[in-house]
Structure formats: structure tokens, C-alpha cells
Design a protein around this motif. Structure first.
Motif, PDB file in Angstrom:
ATOM      1  N   GLU A 263       0.826  -1.210   0.000  1.00 35.56           N
ATOM      2  CA  GLU A 263       0.000   0.000   0.000  1.00 35.56           C
ATOM      3  C   GLU A 263       0.860   1.260   0.000  1.00 35.56           C
ATOM      4  O   GLU A 263       0.579   2.221  -0.723  1.00 35.56           O
ATOM      5  N   ASN A 264       1.913   1.265   0.815  1.00 33.89           N
ATOM      6  CA  ASN A 264       2.806   2.420   0.873  1.00 33.89           C
ATOM      7  C   ASN A 264       3.541   2.609  -0.457  1.00 33.89           C
ATOM      8  O   ASN A 264       3.691   3.733  -0.956  1.00 33.89           O
ATOM      9  N   PHE A 265       3.995   1.506  -1.037  1.00 37.53           N
ATOM     10  CA  PHE A 265       4.695   1.528  -2.329  1.00 37.53           C
ATOM     11  C   PHE A 265       3.796   2.109  -3.415  1.00 37.53           C
ATOM     12  O   PHE A 265       4.197   3.015  -4.159  1.00 37.53           O
ATOM     13  N   GLU A 266       2.578   1.606  -3.503  1.00 34.89           N
ATOM     14  CA  GLU A 266       1.663   2.045  -4.551  1.00 34.89           C
ATOM     15  C   GLU A 266       1.272   3.510  -4.387  1.00 34.89           C
ATOM     16  O   GLU A 266       1.194   4.255  -5.384  1.00 34.89           O
ATOM     17  N   LEU A 267       1.048   3.960  -3.159  1.00 30.70           N
ATOM     18  CA  LEU A 267       0.688   5.357  -2.931  1.00 30.70           C
ATOM     19  C   LEU A 267       1.858   6.281  -3.278  1.00 30.70           C
ATOM     20  O   LEU A 267       1.669   7.324  -3.916  1.00 30.70           O
ATOM     21  N   THR A 268       3.068   5.885  -2.884  1.00 36.94           N
ATOM     22  CA  THR A 268       4.250   6.707  -3.164  1.00 36.94           C
ATOM     23  C   THR A 268       4.453   6.885  -4.663  1.00 36.94           C
ATOM     24  O   THR A 268       4.619   8.012  -5.157  1.00 36.94           O
ATOM     25  N   PHE A 269       4.413   5.789  -5.417  1.00 40.92           N
ATOM     26  CA  PHE A 269       4.750   5.877  -6.841  1.00 40.92           C
ATOM     27  C   PHE A 269       3.580   6.350  -7.700  1.00 40.92           C
ATOM     28  O   PHE A 269       3.802   6.955  -8.755  1.00 40.92           O
ATOM     29  N   SER A 270       2.356   6.147  -7.255  1.00 38.06           N
ATOM     30  CA  SER A 270       1.231   6.738  -8.001  1.00 38.06           C
ATOM     31  C   SER A 270       1.266   8.256  -7.857  1.00 38.06           C
ATOM     32  O   SER A 270       0.959   8.984  -8.816  1.00 38.06           O
ATOM     33  N   THR A 271       1.667   8.734  -6.669  1.00 39.90           N
ATOM     34  CA  THR A 271       1.789  10.180  -6.449  1.00 39.90           C
ATOM     35  C   THR A 271       2.895  10.762  -7.312  1.00 39.90           C
ATOM     36  O   THR A 271       2.710  11.781  -7.994  1.00 39.90           O
ATOM     37  N   LEU A 272       4.061  10.125  -7.298  1.00 42.83           N
ATOM     38  CA  LEU A 272       5.188  10.625  -8.089  1.00 42.83           C
ATOM     39  C   LEU A 272       4.894  10.580  -9.583  1.00 42.83           C
ATOM     40  O   LEU A 272       5.236  11.511 -10.321  1.00 42.83           O
ATOM     41  N   ASN A 273       4.247   9.537 -10.032  1.00 44.85           N
ATOM     42  CA  ASN A 273       3.937   9.436 -11.459  1.00 44.85           C
ATOM     43  C   ASN A 273       2.932  10.509 -11.871  1.00 44.85           C
ATOM     44  O   ASN A 273       3.029  11.089 -12.955  1.00 44.85           O
ATOM     45  N   ARG A 274       1.982  10.799 -10.998  1.00 45.11           N
ATOM     46  CA  ARG A 274       0.996  11.847 -11.286  1.00 45.11           C
ATOM     47  C   ARG A 274       1.656  13.227 -11.356  1.00 45.11           C
ATOM     48  O   ARG A 274       1.323  14.049 -12.198  1.00 45.11           O
ATOM     49  N   ALA A 310       1.744   9.694   4.291  1.00 42.31           N
ATOM     50  CA  ALA A 310       0.451   9.575   4.970  1.00 42.31           C
ATOM     51  C   ALA A 310       0.008  10.892   5.597  1.00 42.31           C
ATOM     52  O   ALA A 310      -1.187  11.089   5.870  1.00 42.31           O
ATOM     53  N   SER A 311       0.942  11.799   5.812  1.00 42.24           N
ATOM     54  CA  SER A 311       0.604  13.078   6.446  1.00 42.24           C
ATOM     55  C   SER A 311       0.093  14.120   5.455  1.00 42.24           C
ATOM     56  O   SER A 311      -0.416  15.166   5.858  1.00 42.24           O
ATOM     57  N   TYR A 312       0.225  13.855   4.156  1.00 40.72           N
ATOM     58  CA  TYR A 312      -0.211  14.810   3.138  1.00 40.72           C
ATOM     59  C   TYR A 312      -1.671  14.568   2.750  1.00 40.72           C
ATOM     60  O   TYR A 312      -2.139  13.426   2.702  1.00 40.72           O
ATOM     61  N   ASN A 313      -2.365  15.664   2.471  1.00 36.78           N
ATOM     62  CA  ASN A 313      -3.729  15.589   1.968  1.00 36.78           C
ATOM     63  C   ASN A 313      -3.653  15.590   0.441  1.00 36.78           C
ATOM     64  O   ASN A 313      -3.482  16.634  -0.189  1.00 36.78           O
ATOM     65  N   LEU A 314      -3.740  14.400  -0.136  1.00 34.48           N
ATOM     66  CA  LEU A 314      -3.558  14.250  -1.580  1.00 34.48           C
ATOM     67  C   LEU A 314      -4.910  14.139  -2.275  1.00 34.48           C
ATOM     68  O   LEU A 314      -5.845  13.527  -1.736  1.00 34.48           O
ATOM     69  N   PRO A 315      -5.084  14.731  -3.444  1.00 34.30           N
ATOM     70  CA  PRO A 315      -4.078  15.461  -4.240  1.00 34.30           C
ATOM     71  C   PRO A 315      -4.005  16.957  -3.940  1.00 34.30           C
ATOM     72  O   PRO A 315      -3.276  17.681  -4.619  1.00 34.30           O
ATOM     73  N   ALA A 316      -4.759  17.429  -2.927  1.00 36.59           N
ATOM     74  CA  ALA A 316      -4.823  18.866  -2.655  1.00 36.59           C
ATOM     75  C   ALA A 316      -3.444  19.470  -2.384  1.00 36.59           C
ATOM     76  O   ALA A 316      -3.193  20.640  -2.710  1.00 36.59           O
ATOM     77  N   ASP A 318      -0.501  18.338  -3.579  1.00 34.79           N
ATOM     78  CA  ASP A 318       0.487  17.896  -4.570  1.00 34.79           C
ATOM     79  C   ASP A 318       1.570  18.954  -4.796  1.00 34.79           C
ATOM     80  O   ASP A 318       2.762  18.634  -4.931  1.00 34.79           O
ATOM     81  N   ALA A 319       1.150  20.208  -4.849  1.00 36.70           N
ATOM     82  CA  ALA A 319       2.108  21.283  -5.153  1.00 36.70           C
ATOM     83  C   ALA A 319       3.187  21.395  -4.083  1.00 36.70           C
ATOM     84  O   ALA A 319       4.331  21.766  -4.387  1.00 36.70           O
ATOM     85  N   ILE A 320       2.846  21.094  -2.851  1.00 34.62           N
ATOM     86  CA  ILE A 320       3.839  21.147  -1.767  1.00 34.62           C
ATOM     87  C   ILE A 320       4.927  20.112  -2.012  1.00 34.62           C
ATOM     88  O   ILE A 320       6.121  20.389  -1.862  1.00 34.62           O
ATOM     89  N   ILE A 321       4.508  18.917  -2.404  1.00 33.79           N
ATOM     90  CA  ILE A 321       5.471  17.839  -2.658  1.00 33.79           C
ATOM     91  C   ILE A 321       6.365  18.197  -3.841  1.00 33.79           C
ATOM     92  O   ILE A 321       7.591  18.054  -3.781  1.00 33.79           O
ATOM     93  N   THR A 322       5.750  18.692  -4.922  1.00 27.72           N
ATOM     94  CA  THR A 322       6.540  19.081  -6.094  1.00 27.72           C
ATOM     95  C   THR A 322       7.555  20.154  -5.725  1.00 27.72           C
ATOM     96  O   THR A 322       8.721  20.100  -6.148  1.00 27.72           O
ATOM     97  N   GLY A 323       7.137  21.113  -4.927  1.00 29.79           N
ATOM     98  CA  GLY A 323       8.041  22.167  -4.489  1.00 29.79           C
ATOM     99  C   GLY A 323       9.209  21.634  -3.687  1.00 29.79           C
ATOM    100  O   GLY A 323      10.362  22.076  -3.858  1.00 29.79           O
ATOM    101  N   LYS A 324       8.938  20.679  -2.836  1.00 30.02           N
ATOM    102  CA  LYS A 324      10.015  20.095  -2.037  1.00 30.02           C
ATOM    103  C   LYS A 324      11.013  19.341  -2.923  1.00 30.02           C
ATOM    104  O   LYS A 324      12.229  19.410  -2.709  1.00 30.02           O
ATOM    105  N   ILE A 325      10.509  18.635  -3.901  1.00 31.01           N
ATOM    106  CA  ILE A 325      11.408  17.899  -4.805  1.00 31.01           C
ATOM    107  C   ILE A 325      12.298  18.886  -5.559  1.00 31.01           C
ATOM    108  O   ILE A 325      13.502  18.665  -5.720  1.00 31.01           O
ATOM    109  N   GLU A 326      11.717  19.988  -6.017  1.00 34.48           N
ATOM    110  CA  GLU A 326      12.512  20.997  -6.714  1.00 34.48           C
ATOM    111  C   GLU A 326      13.592  21.583  -5.819  1.00 34.48           C
ATOM    112  O   GLU A 326      14.733  21.817  -6.248  1.00 34.48           O
ATOM    113  N   GLN A 327      13.263  21.818  -4.552  1.00 38.73           N
ATOM    114  CA  GLN A 327      14.203  22.416  -3.600  1.00 38.73           C
ATOM    115  C   GLN A 327      15.296  21.437  -3.152  1.00 38.73           C
ATOM    116  O   GLN A 327      16.365  21.857  -2.702  1.00 38.73           O
ATOM    117  N   LEU A 328      15.019  20.158  -3.282  1.00 36.42           N
ATOM    118  CA  LEU A 328      15.962  19.137  -2.796  1.00 36.42           C
ATOM    119  C   LEU A 328      17.368  19.334  -3.353  1.00 36.42           C
ATOM    120  O   LEU A 328      18.362  19.212  -2.631  1.00 36.42           O
TER     121      LEU A 328
END
Length: 361
Positions: A263-274, A310-316, A318-328
Motif C-alpha cells: 500500500e505504501n509503495f503504490e501510494l508513493t509511486f502513483s503520487t510521483l507518477n501523477r 500519509a501526512s499529506y492531503n492528496l491530491p490537494a 500535490d504542489a507542496i510535494i513538487t516544491g520540495k522535490i525541486e528544492q531538494l
């Protein structure tokens, strides 16, 4: 101290009971036809020789050039299971036209026997291109050395032998070896793992070459993800040895939580792929994600996000996650651990804890 070492050596020596036997190729083919030697079909899918490699083996047999030993495991009923030597045995069986689900082998001209082109063991359509009877007889009488791992051996003996024979100096990647160990020990758990590594979202985020897929690198990344999200990395070990340990735990741990991991694997990679698709593990240059797949990016992004997703409200959000990846990619901790001269053994103990903190909401 010396007594302890001697005792450990003696204990393990008695775990491996073997016998050696030189068998004619004709006998080996008869055993296969009588179902007295087993080749798991999964192994044939994982390890495939090119046509040229197959022909070269047959040329070696015809010329009397010795070929390496084959290892088999003898079960309680006396049936042999092929442990190592899949390509050699399968090629011989294909030459004879008896290998299940494979067309008979058609030979080609070689360096030493250029006129071998187009010859087959049996050739009704073109008898002129059938291997001469004298050569057939010589092939049947040629010997192949077998090492038999007897049933009295420790139950781990067959895959311990396989792993040691195929790790280092082999054409098989480390993950191909792990996959075959999984098949030997627990086909059901291999099936679970294979299905996970074949997840469409996961595969689409990787942007790997066909060669890396053929070498099962996507499956190594799947294993690496599980290892770094669910286990503490032992910094004293090389990453390959650490992954071997995790592979073994997945196979043998009765308490392994397959549902939670999946479940964790599928949620992580479905989010990243989206969010990013095949740019998920490419470096952000300030305007876009460019370049090749980065192992360090995979470890930071996939593992860091997985730890916090699990702490993120997805997909609402999503932009926070994308921003963090860019900043990484401008973070000193990432730059210092992923630059030239670093390797996974030194990188992971610093990068993974940082990433888990960095992706916290």
C-alpha cells in the motif's frame, strides 16, 4: 578462539553434502524427457542466452572443448532440480528438440566450423542440413560433469551454492541472482515481489534503458526502496550485501507485512507518477527536471516521500510535494552526499535520514 573457528567450519562443512558424476549428454537428455531432472520455467524467463552463445556452446561440445560443471539439487524422491547451468542444459535440450516451449535450435556458421550454418538435429525439410549421424553420436557420448547437492544437505544449500556461483565474475547481475534465489526458496513471495516491481506507476517514474530492465535493475530499485523504508541500513556492509540480507528476510520472515509495504509503495509511486512521471528522479536545474535517472535522487525522493506521505492531503497538497522535490537539489546535505566521489555505502547513512526529515510536512 581457534576452537570456535574450527567448530564453525566443521558445522558448515557438514551442511553441504555433495557427490560428483560425469554423465553423457545422451543420458542427461533422457533424464529430462523422463521428468527426472527439473528446470523451473521461471528460470528460463530470467536467464536467456543469445543465439550466438548457444551455437558457441554446441561448437565447443563438437570440438571436445570442456564446458563448466552443472549443479543439481537432489530432492527426497531422487529427482534432480537444476541449480546452476541453466543456459548450458537448456541449449543442449533445445539442440535435441526436446526443450519445452522452445523451437529446435538451428545452428549457424562459427569461426572453426563455418559450414555449420543452417544445421539442425533433425531436419525433415532439408535432410542435407541434418547433423550427420557420427556427429550426433559423438555429442550424445560427450560427458558433462555434474555436482549433486544431496538431500541430506542443509535446506539452504541449493540457493547458497547458486548465489555464490553467480555473484562476482558472472554475466548475471546481483538482482538476477536474488530473483532466482527467491524462486528457489519461495515462489509465492517472488511472485508478490515481481508484481510489485512491475507496478505501472513505479516503472513509468524510472526512465531506465532496456538494458537496465533486462538486468532486472528495476527489481533492485524495488528491493532498495523496501530496504531503505522498512529497515535500518547497516553501514558496515556494502549495499549489495545489505540488499541480500533484506531479500532473505522478505523470503523467510513470517511477520513481514506484505499489505502495508504494498500500500505504501503504490501510494508513493502513483503520487510521483501523477506529479512528475519519468522526471521523478532527474535533477531539477531551476526550470525543469533534466538528465538521466539518478540513484541518489531515487533514494532521497522515493524514500523521503514514502516516510511522510500519509501526512499529506492528496491530491490537494500535490504542489507542496513538487516544491520540495525541486528544492531538494540545492540542499547542502543532498549536494554533499550525491556529488562525484561518493558511493552508496557512504551516501545512504547520511542521505536517507536527511530525506525523511526534509519531506516532513
Amino acid at each position: 578462539m581457534a576452537t570456535n573457528i574450527l567448530q564453525q567450519i566443521e558445522d558448515k562443512r557438514t551442511s553441504f553434502k555433495t557427490d560428483n558424476y560425469a554423465m553423457s549428454i545422451g543420458e542427461l537428455v533422457n533424464l529430462y524427457e523422463n521428468n527426472e531432472i527439473i528446470i523451473r520455467p521461471e528460470y528460463q524467463r530470467l536467464f536467456r542466452w543469445t543465439h550466438g552463445q548457444k551455437v558457441k556452446l554446441i561448437e565447443s561440445i563438437i570440438l571436445g572443448i570442456p564446458i563448466p560443471s552443472v549443479f543439481v539439487y537432489q530432492d527426497e524422491n531422487g529427482i534432480w532440480e537444476l541449480v546452476d547451468g541453466l543456459q548450458r542444459v537448456s541449449t543442449i535440450l533445445q539442440l535435441f528438440g526436446v526443450l519445452a516451449d522452445e523451437e529446435p535450435l538451428v545452428l549457424e556458421g562459427t569461426k572453426y566450423i563455418p559450414d555449420l550454418e543452417g544445421y539442425k538435429w533433425e531436419n525433415v525439410e532439408d535432410p542435407e542440413k541434418e547433423i550427420p549421424a557420427s556427429i550426433k553420436l559423438a555429442i550424445k557420448r560427450s560427458k558433462i560433469n555434474l555436482t549433486i547437492i544431496l538431500n541430506e544437505s542443509d535446506k539452504r544449500a541449493k540457493f547458497e551454492v547458486f548465489q555464490r556461483l553467480n555473484t562476482g565474475g558472472s554475466n548475471a547481475s546481483n538482482q538476477e541472482v536474488r530473483n532466482n534465489v527467491m524462486l528457489m526458496v519461495n515462489p509465492q513471495r517472488y511472485s508478490w515481489f515481481n508484481n510489485l516491481a512491475s507496478n505501472v506507476d513505479f516503472v513509468e517514474t524510472l526512465s531506465l534503458s532496456d538494458r537496465l530492465f533486462d538486468e532486472q535493475y528495476h527489481m533492485e530499485l524495488c528491493l532498495r526502496f523496501i530496504a531503505l523504508t522498512k529497515y535500518d541500513y547497516n553501514h558496515k556492509k556494502d549495499v549489495g550485501d545489505f540488499l541480500d540480507d533484506i531479500n532473505e528476510d522478505i523470503l523467510n520472515n513470517l511477520n513481514f507485512n506484505f499489505t502495508e509495504v504494498k500500500e505504501n509503495f503504490e501510494l508513493t509511486f502513483s503520487t510521483l507518477n501523477r506529479l512528475l512521471g519519468d522526471k521523478s528522479f532527474k535533477k531539477y536545474n531551476g526550470t525543469d527536471f533534466k538528465g538521466k535517472f539518478l540513484e541518489s535522487a531515487f533514494e532521497a525522493v522515493a524514500v523521503g516521500l514514502s516516510h511522510n506521505i500519509a501526512s499529506y492531503n492528496l491530491p490537494a497538497e500535490d504542489a507542496i510535494i513538487t516544491g520540495k522535490i525541486e528544492q531538494l537539489y540545492v540542499q547542502p546535505e543532498y549536494i554533499q552526499t550525491s556529488g562525484s566521489g561518493t558511493n552508496a555505502k557512504s551516501r545512504i547513512p547520511k542521505l536517507v535520514p536527511f530525506a525523511k526529515q526534509f519531506f516532513a510536512k
